[in-house]
Design a protein around this motif. Structure first.
Motif, PDB file in Angstrom:
ATOM      1  N   SER A  24      -2.633  -6.952   7.141  1.00  0.00           N
ATOM      2  CA  SER A  24      -3.075  -5.580   6.879  1.00  0.00           C
ATOM      3  C   SER A  24      -2.178  -4.565   7.567  1.00  0.00           C
ATOM      4  O   SER A  24      -2.192  -3.389   7.211  1.00  0.00           O
ATOM      5  N   LEU A  25      -1.392  -4.983   8.534  1.00  0.00           N
ATOM      6  CA  LEU A  25      -0.422  -4.092   9.164  1.00  0.00           C
ATOM      7  C   LEU A  25       0.937  -4.151   8.478  1.00  0.00           C
ATOM      8  O   LEU A  25       1.675  -3.168   8.471  1.00  0.00           O
ATOM      9  N   VAL A  26       1.280  -5.275   7.890  1.00  0.00           N
ATOM     10  CA  VAL A  26       2.596  -5.461   7.277  1.00  0.00           C
ATOM     11  C   VAL A  26       2.650  -4.853   5.875  1.00  0.00           C
ATOM     12  O   VAL A  26       3.640  -4.204   5.518  1.00  0.00           O
ATOM     13  N   VAL A  27       1.603  -5.037   5.089  1.00  0.00           N
ATOM     14  CA  VAL A  27       1.605  -4.575   3.698  1.00  0.00           C
ATOM     15  C   VAL A  27       1.870  -3.080   3.573  1.00  0.00           C
ATOM     16  O   VAL A  27       2.684  -2.668   2.735  1.00  0.00           O
ATOM     17  N   ALA A  51       5.964   7.550  -0.140  1.00  0.00           N
ATOM     18  CA  ALA A  51       5.904   6.455   0.833  1.00  0.00           C
ATOM     19  C   ALA A  51       4.760   6.658   1.814  1.00  0.00           C
ATOM     20  O   ALA A  51       4.024   5.716   2.127  1.00  0.00           O
ATOM     21  N   VAL A  52       4.584   7.876   2.303  1.00  0.00           N
ATOM     22  CA  VAL A  52       3.500   8.154   3.245  1.00  0.00           C
ATOM     23  C   VAL A  52       2.141   7.955   2.582  1.00  0.00           C
ATOM     24  O   VAL A  52       1.229   7.354   3.160  1.00  0.00           O
ATOM     25  N   VAL A  53       2.009   8.434   1.359  1.00  0.00           N
ATOM     26  CA  VAL A  53       0.732   8.281   0.646  1.00  0.00           C
ATOM     27  C   VAL A  53       0.424   6.803   0.406  1.00  0.00           C
ATOM     28  O   VAL A  53      -0.708   6.357   0.602  1.00  0.00           O
ATOM     29  N   ALA A  54       1.411   6.025   0.017  1.00  0.00           N
ATOM     30  CA  ALA A  54       1.192   4.597  -0.214  1.00  0.00           C
ATOM     31  C   ALA A  54       0.831   3.884   1.083  1.00  0.00           C
ATOM     32  O   ALA A  54      -0.065   3.040   1.103  1.00  0.00           O
ATOM     33  N   GLY A  55       1.527   4.219   2.175  1.00  0.00           N
ATOM     34  CA  GLY A  55       1.215   3.591   3.449  1.00  0.00           C
ATOM     35  C   GLY A  55      -0.177   3.938   3.940  1.00  0.00           C
ATOM     36  O   GLY A  55      -0.928   3.067   4.381  1.00  0.00           O
ATOM     37  N   LEU A  56      -0.547   5.203   3.841  1.00  0.00           N
ATOM     38  CA  LEU A  56      -1.886   5.611   4.278  1.00  0.00           C
ATOM     39  C   LEU A  56      -2.969   5.018   3.390  1.00  0.00           C
ATOM     40  O   LEU A  56      -4.025   4.610   3.878  1.00  0.00           O
ATOM     41  N   ALA A  57      -2.727   4.964   2.100  1.00  0.00           N
ATOM     42  CA  ALA A  57      -3.711   4.364   1.203  1.00  0.00           C
ATOM     43  C   ALA A  57      -3.887   2.882   1.496  1.00  0.00           C
ATOM     44  O   ALA A  57      -4.999   2.362   1.438  1.00  0.00           O
ATOM     45  N   ALA A  58      -2.804   2.203   1.835  1.00  0.00           N
ATOM     46  CA  ALA A  58      -2.904   0.780   2.148  1.00  0.00           C
ATOM     47  C   ALA A  58      -3.624   0.554   3.469  1.00  0.00           C
ATOM     48  O   ALA A  58      -4.291  -0.461   3.647  1.00  0.00           O
ATOM     49  N   ILE A  59      -3.520   1.495   4.401  1.00  0.00           N
ATOM     50  CA  ILE A  59      -4.216   1.350   5.683  1.00  0.00           C
ATOM     51  C   ILE A  59      -5.689   1.718   5.532  1.00  0.00           C
ATOM     52  O   ILE A  59      -6.572   0.980   5.968  1.00  0.00           O
ATOM     53  N   VAL A  60      -5.965   2.845   4.882  1.00  0.00           N
ATOM     54  CA  VAL A  60      -7.332   3.356   4.803  1.00  0.00           C
ATOM     55  C   VAL A  60      -8.151   2.605   3.762  1.00  0.00           C
ATOM     56  O   VAL A  60      -9.304   2.248   4.011  1.00  0.00           O
ATOM     57  N   ALA A  61      -7.593   2.375   2.597  1.00  0.00           N
ATOM     58  CA  ALA A  61      -8.350   1.804   1.489  1.00  0.00           C
ATOM     59  C   ALA A  61      -7.974   0.351   1.215  1.00  0.00           C
ATOM     60  O   ALA A  61      -8.045  -0.095   0.068  1.00  0.00           O
ATOM     61  N   THR A  62      -7.577  -0.374   2.220  1.00  0.00           N
ATOM     62  CA  THR A  62      -7.124  -1.767   2.104  1.00  0.00           C
ATOM     63  C   THR A  62      -5.839  -1.834   1.283  1.00  0.00           C
ATOM     64  O   THR A  62      -5.447  -0.851   0.649  1.00  0.00           O
ATOM     65  N   PRO A  63      -5.174  -2.962   1.273  1.00  0.00           N
ATOM     66  CA  PRO A  63      -3.920  -3.065   0.514  1.00  0.00           C
ATOM     67  C   PRO A  63      -4.083  -2.777  -0.978  1.00  0.00           C
ATOM     68  O   PRO A  63      -3.126  -2.403  -1.645  1.00  0.00           O
ATOM     69  N   VAL A  64      -5.299  -2.896  -1.492  1.00  0.00           N
ATOM     70  CA  VAL A  64      -5.519  -2.596  -2.901  1.00  0.00           C
ATOM     71  C   VAL A  64      -5.246  -1.120  -3.183  1.00  0.00           C
ATOM     72  O   VAL A  64      -4.670  -0.768  -4.216  1.00  0.00           O
ATOM     73  N   GLY A  65      -5.624  -0.243  -2.267  1.00  0.00           N
ATOM     74  CA  GLY A  65      -5.335   1.177  -2.429  1.00  0.00           C
ATOM     75  C   GLY A  65      -3.844   1.450  -2.459  1.00  0.00           C
ATOM     76  O   GLY A  65      -3.370   2.271  -3.251  1.00  0.00           O
TER      77      GLY A  65
END
Length: 78
Positions: A24-27, A51-65
């Motif tokens: 969950s930290l690497v994705v 890139a920032v939006v994708a990284g934040l979405a992956a952190i906040v809404a799981t890698p699915v986001g």
């Protein structure tokens, strides 16, 4: 040879949780890096924003986001 859990109760479960935590930290970083490099290569102005939006979405809404943001990015690019 040592057993998998090394004598710790719940050892295999802890290893699985640790693996999920690390993933969950690497994705988010992998998604952000891919989107940023692709946007820069294509000459897109908002590569860092994507890139920032994708990284934040992956952190906040799981890698699915993050994968959903990646899908939207791929569909909107030229």
């Amino acid at each position: 040879m040592l057993p998998l859990q090394f004598g710790i109760p719940g050892g295999p479960e802890l290893l699985i949780v640790l693996l999920l935590f690390v993933l969950s930290l690497v994705v988010p970083f992998v998604l952000a890096y891919y989107i940023y490099t692709d946007a820069e290569r294509r000459g897109e102005e908002n590569g860092a924003l994507w890139a920032v939006v994708a990284g934040l979405a992956a952190i906040v809404a799981t890698p699915v986001g993050g994968l959903l943001v990646l899908l939207v990015y791929v569909l909107q690019r030229d």
